[in-house]
Structures are given as structure tokens and as C-alpha cells.
Design a protein around this motif. Structure first.
Motif, short mmCIF file in Angstrom:
data_model
loop_
_atom_site.label_atom_id
_atom_site.label_comp_id
_atom_site.label_asym_id
_atom_site.label_seq_id
_atom_site.Cartn_x
_atom_site.Cartn_y
_atom_site.Cartn_z
N SER A 334 0.85 -1.18 0.00
CA SER A 334 0.00 0.00 0.00
C SER A 334 0.89 1.24 0.00
CB SER A 334 -0.93 0.02 1.21
OG SER A 334 -0.19 0.08 2.41
N ILE A 335 0.33 2.34 -0.44
CA ILE A 335 1.05 3.61 -0.47
C ILE A 335 0.32 4.59 0.44
CG2 ILE A 335 1.68 5.61 -1.88
CD1 ILE A 335 2.11 3.75 -4.20
N LYS A 336 1.07 5.22 1.33
CA LYS A 336 0.48 6.16 2.26
C LYS A 336 0.91 7.58 1.92
CE LYS A 336 -0.34 6.85 7.22
NZ LYS A 336 -0.06 6.36 8.58
N ILE A 337 -0.06 8.43 1.64
CA ILE A 337 0.20 9.84 1.35
C ILE A 337 -0.13 10.62 2.61
CG2 ILE A 337 -0.39 11.79 -0.12
CD1 ILE A 337 -1.34 9.78 -2.23
N GLU A 338 0.88 11.24 3.20
CA GLU A 338 0.71 11.92 4.47
C GLU A 338 0.65 13.43 4.27
OE1 GLU A 338 3.95 10.59 6.87
OE2 GLU A 338 3.05 8.64 7.28
N THR A 339 -0.37 14.05 4.82
CA THR A 339 -0.50 15.52 4.83
C THR A 339 -0.87 15.97 6.24
OG1 THR A 339 -2.88 15.60 4.36
CG2 THR A 339 -1.39 15.36 2.46
N LYS A 340 -0.82 17.28 6.48
CA LYS A 340 -1.19 17.79 7.79
C LYS A 340 -2.68 17.60 8.08
CE LYS A 340 2.46 21.30 8.11
NZ LYS A 340 2.76 22.75 8.25
N ILE A 341 -3.48 17.59 7.01
CA ILE A 341 -4.93 17.48 7.18
C ILE A 341 -5.37 16.03 7.34
CG2 ILE A 341 -7.16 17.89 6.06
CD1 ILE A 341 -5.96 20.32 4.74
N ALA A 342 -4.80 15.14 6.50
CA ALA A 342 -5.24 13.74 6.53
C ALA A 342 -4.18 12.84 5.91
CB ALA A 342 -6.56 13.59 5.76
N ASP A 343 -4.24 11.58 6.26
CA ASP A 343 -3.40 10.55 5.65
C ASP A 343 -4.27 9.68 4.77
OD1 ASP A 343 -1.26 11.50 7.09
OD2 ASP A 343 -1.49 10.06 8.72
N VAL A 344 -3.79 9.42 3.54
CA VAL A 344 -4.55 8.62 2.58
C VAL A 344 -3.74 7.38 2.24
CG1 VAL A 344 -5.64 8.57 0.31
CG2 VAL A 344 -5.61 10.70 1.63
N THR A 345 -4.34 6.20 2.39
CA THR A 345 -3.69 4.94 2.05
C THR A 345 -4.41 4.32 0.86
OG1 THR A 345 -3.07 4.59 4.37
CG2 THR A 345 -2.99 2.68 2.90
N ILE A 346 -3.65 4.00 -0.19
CA ILE A 346 -4.26 3.46 -1.41
C ILE A 346 -3.42 2.30 -1.94
CG2 ILE A 346 -5.31 5.65 -2.09
CD1 ILE A 346 -3.03 6.00 -4.08
N ASN A 347 -4.04 1.53 -2.82
CA ASN A 347 -3.35 0.46 -3.53
C ASN A 347 -2.43 1.08 -4.58
OD1 ASN A 347 -2.89 -1.60 -5.66
ND2 ASN A 347 -4.29 -2.84 -4.42
N PRO A 348 -1.20 0.56 -4.74
CA PRO A 348 -0.27 1.13 -5.73
C PRO A 348 -0.87 1.22 -7.14
CG PRO A 348 0.88 -0.43 -4.34
CD PRO A 348 -0.57 -0.54 -3.98
N LYS A 349 -1.72 0.25 -7.48
CA LYS A 349 -2.33 0.24 -8.81
C LYS A 349 -3.29 1.41 -9.00
CE LYS A 349 -2.18 -4.81 -9.14
NZ LYS A 349 -2.99 -6.04 -9.29
N GLU A 350 -3.80 1.96 -7.90
CA GLU A 350 -4.77 3.05 -7.97
C GLU A 350 -4.12 4.42 -7.87
OE1 GLU A 350 -7.73 2.33 -8.77
OE2 GLU A 350 -7.44 0.16 -8.54
N LEU A 351 -2.80 4.46 -7.86
CA LEU A 351 -2.11 5.75 -7.74
C LEU A 351 -2.40 6.66 -8.92
CD1 LEU A 351 -0.15 7.29 -5.91
CD2 LEU A 351 1.74 6.31 -7.21
#
Length: 389
Positions: A334-351
Motif C-alpha cells: 500500500s502507499i500512504k500519502i501523508e498531509t497535515k490534514i489527513a493521511d490517505v492509504t491506497i493500492n499502488p495500482k490506484e495511484l
């Protein structure tokens, strides 16, 4: 060894199992700091009490539990050296009872010549035979199953720490009073092996005496001294090492900024290589070298990809220019995109469905979805954005 080979062996560690014939167990108690052997005892495994057998079997399963190249590593023995661990283990499998103990003591000596522990340890060796049917039993003809089996002798080692029991307060039912309970006997921690190994490795039902399966105490933290000095094996790359090095190469070729669709395409192409290998039921894990990286980047939409540039990036990161990355290590779960507002975790294929945009002077993360978005039971209203162009 692949994960299927390991799983097949691990599941056979159970009581009174014909397919896992453990003949002998050899326990060596080693004192902390000095590394001196305080006690050693070898006995038939079946002579142990049933509860003790179960504790050890659970421990042996843990030695064979974990992801390949993260917790478990198939190592190759170094060649052209005198009386290596490979030789000691090979002789130990074939030796008489007393002689195999001497062989195992030699390995214990190598272990504690290169490590000092702050606690007493117990090194456990078992010697036995692993049996696997050559074909499944036919329910109609009743042929197959254990009628004909592959039979391979093996040695498994488990290194475990000892813990001092904690002081406790107990209630005496007879005297009807509370008493302090303070045992002094150390407890062998069989729940978390510090290290271990299985010799030989097994591939396609055949024993491979040129390789050994090593178990690290923690994920992605193999003991390189143990691998080099005790097991006499070649250096290894962990799955995390492969993933990190691959990422550095991509940055060298692509640069620090990249479109999310390109990265998604890279992961999809690597995943395709893995899936094709699985469909062909290949026993070897698919690998990727610098030529494969060049091809993957080109089909993924990276511009100006040159062979010389990729090769230079490869050599700047990996010292061995013949190194091949294991494809299964390169795609994150999984890929985790971290921001100050929220963290988003997605499947690499859905990037590819994630966009990083500027709207009305503000940086925004745009996530494309196919369904309604529900927050705390409420469906969010859909809005159409215009940038004025």
C-alpha cells in the motif's frame, strides 16, 4: 525455497506425525557474557513429555514463519573454504548420535565466538527426516499419499533467550493466605526465537545442500555477522534493501518530480511480471536487472530513457552490476500519502487516480472515485470545480 515449500514443511511440525520424523533433540545451555556451555543434553524427541514436545514444535514453526527476504532468507554457502558450516551440517546429518552432537557444538562455538549476550541462551538442534508424498492420494484407487514419499534428512536450529521470572503474589488455597512467589529458575522464551536455520534448503521436493534457510530475529534486520561468520554464507539483500535501492535508481533516472500515473504504470508493469511468473508456476522468483528497468520505464511513459543513463544510475546505487532485484520486493502493499490534514492509504495500482493540483492558488489532492462518498452516515454532495480557463 519459495513460500509454498516453507509452508509445506512448517505445517508438518505436529505431534506423532509420520511425515515429520524428529529423531533427536539436542539442547545446549550457554552462559551469558562468557559464552561457556553450562549444560548440554541429547535425547530422542519422543521421550519428551507431550506438553514439552508441543512447546518445542511451536518454536520450530516460528523459525519457519515470516516473509521471504524480510524474516526468512535462503542463503548460499561460500565456496573454497576449509571446514565450513556447510561441511559441519552435512557431516552432522549423516553422523552417529555422539558425533553429530560434536558437530553441533562446533556451530555453537562459532555462534558465541562472535556474539556476547546479556542473558543466558539455549541453542536447540533437532535432527530428523521430512517426508512428502510424491503424489496425492486417489480416492477411487486409493493409490498415492504416503505409499511413496520423498524422504529428506534435515537439521533445524533455534536460538532462544532466557528470561528471569517476575516476582508475583499468589493465594494459597490450603492455608488461605497470600504469599510472595519468587522462582529463581530461568524461563526459556520459546515464543520469539532470536535466530535459527534449516539445513538443507528444499526446492521442488529435492534437498539443496548448497543453500540454507536462515531466520532473522526481526523483520528486515538480519544478523550479518551471524550470516558471514557463523553460517559462512554470502551477503544478502533484504526486501527492504531491494525496494530502497530500486527507488533511488528511479529518482536518478526520472528526477524528484513525477506524474502519479507514471509511478502507477511502473508498479503495474512489475506486478504483471510477477503474475506471469505465478501463472507459469515457476519455482524461481522473477528478477529485474538494469535492462528490465529500462524497458519498464519506457513502457510506463517515462521520457528520454537511455540505456547508458539507467546503467549509470544502477551502478551508482548497487555495487554489484550483476545484481538482480526480486520483483516481489519492489511493489509496496500500500502507499500512504501523508498531509497535515489527513493521511490517505491506497493500492499502488490506484495511484493513477490521484492528482496533485493547484486550485485557486491552493495545493489540492484530487482523488478520483467511482462510488458515492459517505462520511458518518451522510452522503457528501458532489460539486463541480471550475478554474476559470
Amino acid at each position: 525455497m519459495n513460500k509454498k515449500d516453507i509452508a509445506n514443511i512448517r505445517k508438518e511440525f505436529k505431534l506423532d506425525n509420520y511425515r515429520m520424523n524428529i529423531r533427536e533433540i539436542f539442547n545446549v545451555y550457554v552462559k551469558k557474557e562468557s559464552g561457556e556451555i553450562y549444560h548440554q543434553v541429547c535425547q530422542p524427541f519422543q521421550m519428551l513429555e507431550q506438553e514439552t514436545q508441543e512447546l518445542f514444535l511451536a518454536n520450530f514453526k516460528k523459525v519457519l514463519t515470516g516473509h521471504l527476504d524480510a524474516k526468512l532468507f535462503e542463503l548460499k554457502f561460500r565456496r573454497d573454504e576449509d571446514y565450513t558450516t556447510q561441511t559441519i551440517l552435512f557431516e552432522g546429518i549423516q553422523a552417529e548420535s555422539e558425533d553429530w552432537q560434536d558437530n553441533m557444538i562446533d556451530i555453537v562455538g562459532k555462534m558465541f565466538a562472535h556474539a556476547v549476550y546479556e542473558f543466558d541462551t539455549v541453542v536447540t538442534f533437532i535432527r530428523g527426516e521430512y517426508r512428502k508424498p510424491t503424489k496425492k492420494r486417489n480416492q477411487e484407487s486409493e493409490e498415492g499419499g504416503d505409499d511413496e514419499v520423498y524422504a529428506n534428512p534435515f537439521i533445524l536450529c533455534s536460538l532462544n533467550k532466557t528470561d528471569l521470572p517476575k516476582k508475583a503474589l499468589l493465594f494459597d488455597y490450603i492455608e488461605k493466605e497470600y504469599k510472595s512467589y519468587n522462582m529463581v529458575d530461568p524461563i526459556i522464551n520459546l515464543d520469539s526465537p532470536m535466530s535459527g536455520f534449516l539445513f538443507p534448503a528444499f526446492n521442488d521436493n529435492a534437498a539443496d545442500v548448497n543453500h540454507i534457510l536462515y531466520c532473522a530475529g526481526k523483520v528486515n534486520q538480519p544478523d550479518y555477522t551471524f550470516i558471514e561468520k557463523v553460517l559462512d554464507c554470502e551477503d544478502i539483500f533484504t526486501a527492504q534493501d531491494d525496494k530502497d535501492c530500486f527507488g533511488f535508481i528511479l529518482k536518478e533516472v526520472i528526477g524528484d518530480e513525477v506524474d502519479s500515473k507514471v509511478i502507477s504504470n511502473v508498479y503495474e508493469e512489475i506486478d504483471r511480471v510477477v503474475q506471469e511468473s505465478q501463472e507459469k508456476e515457476e519455482s524461481e522468483v522473477p528478477t529485474i536487472d538494469h535492462r528490465d528497468i529500462e524497458r519498464i520505464l519506457k513502457v510506463s511513459g517515462v521520457e528520454n530513457v537511455e540505456a547508458a543513463k539507467v546503467e549509470h544510475a544502477f551502478k551508482s546505487v548497487v555495487t554489484d552490476e550483476k545484481h538482480e532485484f526480486k520483483a516481489t520486493s519492489l511493489v509496496p502493499k500500500s502507499i500512504k500519502i501523508e498531509t497535515k490534514i489527513a493521511d490517505v492509504t491506497i493500492n499502488p495500482k490506484e495511484l493513477k487516480n490521484v492528482k496533485y493540483i493547484t486550485y485557486e492558488g491552493k495545493r489540492c489532492l484530487l482523488l478520483e472515485v467511482d462510488e458515492e462518498v459517505v462520511v458518518e452516515g451522510f452522503r457528501l454532495e458532489s460539486q463541480t470545480l471550475f478554474n476559470g480557463n
